[in-house]
Design a protein around this motif. Structure first.
Motif, PDB file in Angstrom:
ATOM      1  N   LYS A   1      46.128  33.474  51.734  1.00  0.00           N
ATOM      2  CA  LYS A   1      46.854  32.743  50.700  1.00  0.00           C
ATOM      3  C   LYS A   1      48.365  32.881  50.908  1.00  0.00           C
ATOM      4  CE  LYS A   1      46.786  32.268  45.677  1.00  0.00           C
ATOM      5  NZ  LYS A   1      46.222  32.780  44.433  1.00  0.00           N
ATOM      6  N   ARG A   2      48.818  34.081  51.243  1.00  0.00           N
ATOM      7  CA  ARG A   2      50.250  34.312  51.499  1.00  0.00           C
ATOM      8  C   ARG A   2      50.719  33.537  52.721  1.00  0.00           C
ATOM      9  NH1 ARG A   2      50.334  40.748  50.201  1.00  0.00           N
ATOM     10  NH2 ARG A   2      50.460  40.516  47.932  1.00  0.00           N
TER      11      ARG A   2
ATOM     12  N   GLY B   1      51.110  29.942  51.848  1.00  0.00           N
ATOM     13  CA  GLY B   1      52.333  29.761  51.069  1.00  0.00           C
ATOM     14  C   GLY B   1      53.579  29.772  51.942  1.00  0.00           C
ATOM     15  N   ARG B   2      53.608  30.666  52.930  1.00  0.00           N
ATOM     16  CA  ARG B   2      54.761  30.721  53.848  1.00  0.00           C
ATOM     17  C   ARG B   2      54.863  29.439  54.667  1.00  0.00           C
ATOM     18  NH1 ARG B   2      53.193  36.142  54.203  1.00  0.00           N
ATOM     19  NH2 ARG B   2      51.949  35.749  56.054  1.00  0.00           N
TER      20      ARG B   2
END
Length: 112
Positions: free
Chosen positions: A27-28, A31-32
């Motif tokens: 998920k991170r 997002g990045r």
């Protein structure tokens, strides 16, 4: 009665209602990647002129439109999506606290 843990696709056992470590990392990373392609705030119109208008609006409407807490965010009721006319239309603005903006409003916009 609590619900049983589940098995993640990676094989780890995860408590009900929580994300696995691999899901959090994925998920991170997603997002990045999104943020890397997204125009800057200034490119999206949130410049010095916006900051002045925002301060003035929050002075006029100091309470969150959803919960009544002190407002810190000026939100566009209908997402402007780059439409400058809609961006500057004050009838399309609402004062929100950060919590309502980050939880409720974002969830509303994500719904189909």
């Amino acid at each position: 009665m609590s619900r049983p843990p589940r098995a993640c696709a990676c094989g780890r056992i995860v408590p009900h209602g929580q994300l696995c470590v691999c899901q959090i990392a994925s998920k991170r990373a997603r997002g990045r990647r999104y943020d890397a392609k997204r125009p800057t705030a200034a490119q999206r119109g949130y410049n010095q002129e916006w900051r002045k208008a925002r301060i003035e609006f929050l002075r006029l409407f100091p309470c969150c439109a959803m919960c009544g807490a002190p407002a810190t965010v000026v939100d566009h009721i209908k997402p402007h999506r780059g439409d400058e006319r809609l961006f500057w239309d004050r009838s399309n603005w609402q004062a929100l606290c950060e919590g309502c903006h980050n939880r409720h409003k974002q969830r509303q916009e994500a719904a189909p």
